[in-house]
Design an enzyme around this catalytic site. Structure first.
Site, PDB file in Angstrom:
ATOM      1  N   HIS A 186       0.822  -1.216   0.000  1.00 58.50           N
ATOM      2  CA  HIS A 186       0.000   0.000   0.000  1.00 58.50           C
ATOM      3  C   HIS A 186       0.846   1.251   0.000  1.00 58.50           C
ATOM      4  O   HIS A 186       0.551   2.225  -0.678  1.00 58.50           O
ATOM      5  CB  HIS A 186      -0.857   0.053   1.267  1.00 58.50           C
ATOM      6  CG  HIS A 186      -2.022  -0.833   1.199  1.00 58.50           C
ATOM      7  ND1 HIS A 186      -2.453  -1.582   2.253  1.00 58.50           N
ATOM      8  CD2 HIS A 186      -2.848  -1.096   0.184  1.00 58.50           C
ATOM      9  CE1 HIS A 186      -3.493  -2.274   1.890  1.00 58.50           C
ATOM     10  NE2 HIS A 186      -3.756  -2.001   0.629  1.00 58.50           N
ATOM     11  N   CYS A 483       1.600  -3.454 -20.722  1.00 58.15           N
ATOM     12  CA  CYS A 483       0.667  -3.000 -19.683  1.00 58.15           C
ATOM     13  C   CYS A 483       1.127  -3.400 -18.282  1.00 58.15           C
ATOM     14  O   CYS A 483       0.383  -3.233 -17.323  1.00 58.15           O
ATOM     15  CB  CYS A 483      -0.742  -3.504 -19.953  1.00 58.15           C
ATOM     16  SG  CYS A 483      -0.882  -5.296 -19.932  1.00 58.15           S
TER      17      CYS A 483
HETATM   18  C1  PEP Z   1       1.259  -8.290 -15.867  1.00 63.70           C
HETATM   19  O1  PEP Z   1       1.401  -9.471 -15.526  1.00 63.70           O
HETATM   20  O2  PEP Z   1       2.198  -7.570 -16.244  1.00 63.70           O
HETATM   21  C2  PEP Z   1      -0.075  -7.670 -15.832  1.00 63.70           C
HETATM   22  C3  PEP Z   1      -0.278  -6.467 -16.312  1.00 63.70           C
HETATM   23  O3  PEP Z   1      -1.060  -8.367 -15.242  1.00 63.70           O
HETATM   24  P1  PEP Z   1      -1.279  -8.501 -13.660  1.00 63.70           P
HETATM   25  O4  PEP Z   1      -0.284  -7.608 -12.986  1.00 63.70           O
HETATM   26  O5  PEP Z   1      -2.690  -8.124 -13.412  1.00 63.70           O
HETATM   27  O6  PEP Z   1      -0.992  -9.959 -13.465  1.00 63.70           O
END
Ligand code: PEP
Ligand code: MG
Length: 555
Positions: A186, A483
């Site tokens: 957090h 992402c």
């Molecule tokens: C990732 O794995 O980079 C991703 C964006 O998904 P999450 O963090 O939700 O697993």
């Protein structure tokens, strides 16, 4: 002589100031002797829990930051969890005084959360916070919390609880250092959203004296004791650059010579969407699992449709990339009975849950399609944890059959990255999930702060794997975005653009700095920086050589 204390980057930026330590929790619980009157003891425990619940609710209502408000309200609910109360009551009946009964009950709950791993394990720290407050109330001590100060300071704590982060005044708290906690704690999330430089997991910070001047370097993840004048000047220069960059950062993502790199937001639902809609070109990762978590049963197609529609409407005609349910591992779902697994991160998670319950994905795609049809939004869909080209082709066919014309995959499993050339022939786009791709390519659990050097996105193995993916995407003329958290690193974003990434999706708070960083480089500069990262054989060297060549005061 300056002395560096090693930690982990929590939030970017660097700042200098005097240290103030957080008030510590009460450790002396008194003798564990049977109470004279268990009824009185039980009432005391109930009063203390209620006091803490009300305090957390009040802080939630007062919080101006939405992340903080949500975390606090969830904590307030934890304080009055009936199962927790049953454990406390049983411990008092068994002969323990309230302080010990409360501690024992919270500890057993915490063990359960920690055993669940990942996201749930991160919530275990919340339980510690509630427990220390309840115990403080029981023994009549001041609640552990933020120090009072008349001048701005660097806050040092074991790990900040949401109740404390909610009261952080960014004009007083210049920087944050925690002795525990990782980059997904957090503290790190809130520090990033408040733009306060932070270093986490810095065990050496316990030895810093009250009032001692230090530098917190959130880019490098170090705290510097006895900083020399040269370092202080450097810090001031970096702070000024950052403030300027943030002030002048608006509009779509472009390099200085006009090469477009889309800047999109990662969202978990309508509240995030409302926050990020003003300053992004759309959504590059809509984490739909938040709609499915903490529920006794699967949300209906109608309910899903409404939730997706709300996010689409916040972005009008812009692009929204919906990620289908990413359950399992650190996001367990009660109603999707996946059974016990020894290694959940390597188990039935993401699209693999379809092996057990294919109907869930079908209903989700139907809901997305209905919401897309009813809106103006440019809706794309993608599946998480795709491992083989066959799985990729199957998902894309399912989405196309539903009438969703833009269907792609997250590339977060190394097996798919290695076969990216074949995968690129069967999908409409790639979105690279560097959080998971890092954990799987380095075989390092992403929730373990002590392995953060292996998980660092500057690891040459990750950079080279990303190049394999972007090369394949370019040959097949499909877009490739990133992402994972790495997209929000303003230096690494340059490397990603240079590798051929077409858009970057990140926490909304990271957008301005990434935009500013792109705007100060040509696409050829980015390509040169990518080459530097690719040819480094060490992650720290990769970061420092790119930082130097990029001429940005970011480390
Ligand atoms: C990732 O794995 O980079 C991703 C964006 O998904 P999450 O963090 O939700 O697993
Ligand atoms: Mg992932």
């Amino acid at each position: 002589m300056p002395e560096e204390l090693a930690g982990v980057p929590g939030a970017p930026g660097a700042v200098a100031g005097p240290v103030r330590h957080m008030t510590d929790a009460v450790n002396d619980l008194g003798p564990a002797e049977p109470p004279e009157d268990p009824e009185v003891e039980l009432q005391a425990a109930r009063d203390a829990l209620t006091e803490v619940e009300m305090l957390l609710e009040k802080r939630s209502a007062e919080a101006t930051n939405k992340d903080v408000a949500e975390i606090l309200s969830a904590q307030a609910m934890m304080a009055t969890d009936p199962a927790l109360w049953d454990k406390i009551a049983a411990a008092v009946s068994g002969g323990l005084p309230a302080t010990h009964a409360v501690t024992q009950a919270f500890e057993s709950f915490k063990t359960l959360l920690e055993a669940a791993g990942g996201y749930m394990a991160e919530r275990a720290a919340d339980l510690d916070d509630i427990r220390t407050r309840v115990v403080a109330s029981l023994v009549g001590s001041p609640m552990p919390g933020l120090p009072e100060s008349s001048e701005p300071f660097i806050l040092v704590a074991k790990d900040l609880a949401p109740a404390d982060t909610s009261r952080l005044d960014p004009s007083m708290v210049l920087g944050l250092v925690t002795r525990e906690g990782g980059p997904t704690s957090h503290t790190a999330i809130i520090a990033r959203s408040l733009a306060i430089p932070a270093v986490v997991s810095c065990s050496g910070a316990a030895g810093i004296s009250e009032g001692e001047p230090v530098v917190v370097d959130g880019d490098r993840g170090v705290v510097v004791r006895s900083p020399d004048p040269g370092l202080l000047e450097d810090v001031a220069r970096r702070a000024e650059w950052m403030a300027n960059a943030l002030r002048s950062s608006t509009g779509p993502g472009r390099t200085s010579d006009g090469h477009a790199v889309g800047l999109l937001a990662n969202v978990g639902g309508i509240k995030d969407a409302e926050v990020s809609a003003a300053d992004s070109e759309g959504v590059g990762l809509f984490r739909t699992e938040f709609l499915f978590l903490d529920r006794a049963e699967e949300p209906s197609v109608d309910e899903q449709e409404q939730a997706y529609r709300a996010v689409f409407d916040a972005f009008g005609e812009r692009k929204v990339v919906v990620r289908t349910l990413d359950a399992g591992a650190d996001k367990p779902l009660r109603w999707l009975d996946l059974g016990e697994e020894m290694n959940p991160a390597l188990g039935v998670r993401g699209v693999r849950t379809q092996r057990v319950r294919a109907d869930v994905l079908e209903r989700q795609l139907e809901a997305v399609q209905r919401a897309a049809k009813a809106s103006e939004t440019d809706v794309w869909v993608m599946a998480p944890m795709i491992t083989t080209v066959g799985e990729a082709a199957e998902f894309v066919a399912m989405a196309h059959d539903q009438g969703l014309s833009r269907a792609g995959v997250m590339v977060e499993v190394p097996a798919l990255a290695v076969c990216a050339d074949d995968a690129a022939e069967v999908v409409d786009f790639f979105s690279i999930g560097t959080n998971d791709l890092s954990q799987y390519v380095t075989a390092a659990d992403r929730t373990i702060g002590a392995l953060s050097d292996l998980l660092d996105h500057w690891q040459p193995a990750l950079v080279r794997l990303i190049r394999t993916i972007t090369d394949a995407a370019r040959s097949a003329s499909i877009p490739a975005s990133v992402c994972g958290e790495s997209a929000g690193d303003p230096l690494f974003a340059l490397v990603l653009a240079g590798l051929g990434i077409t858009s970057l999706s990140m926490a909304p708070a990271s957008l301005p700095l990434v935009r500013a960083s792109l705007a100060r480089h040509t696409i050829d500069d980015c390509r040169r920086l990518a080459e530097l990262a690719l040819t480094s054989d060490d992650h720290q060297l990769a970061r420092s050589s790119v930082a130097e060549a990029a001429h940005l005061p970011i480390r």
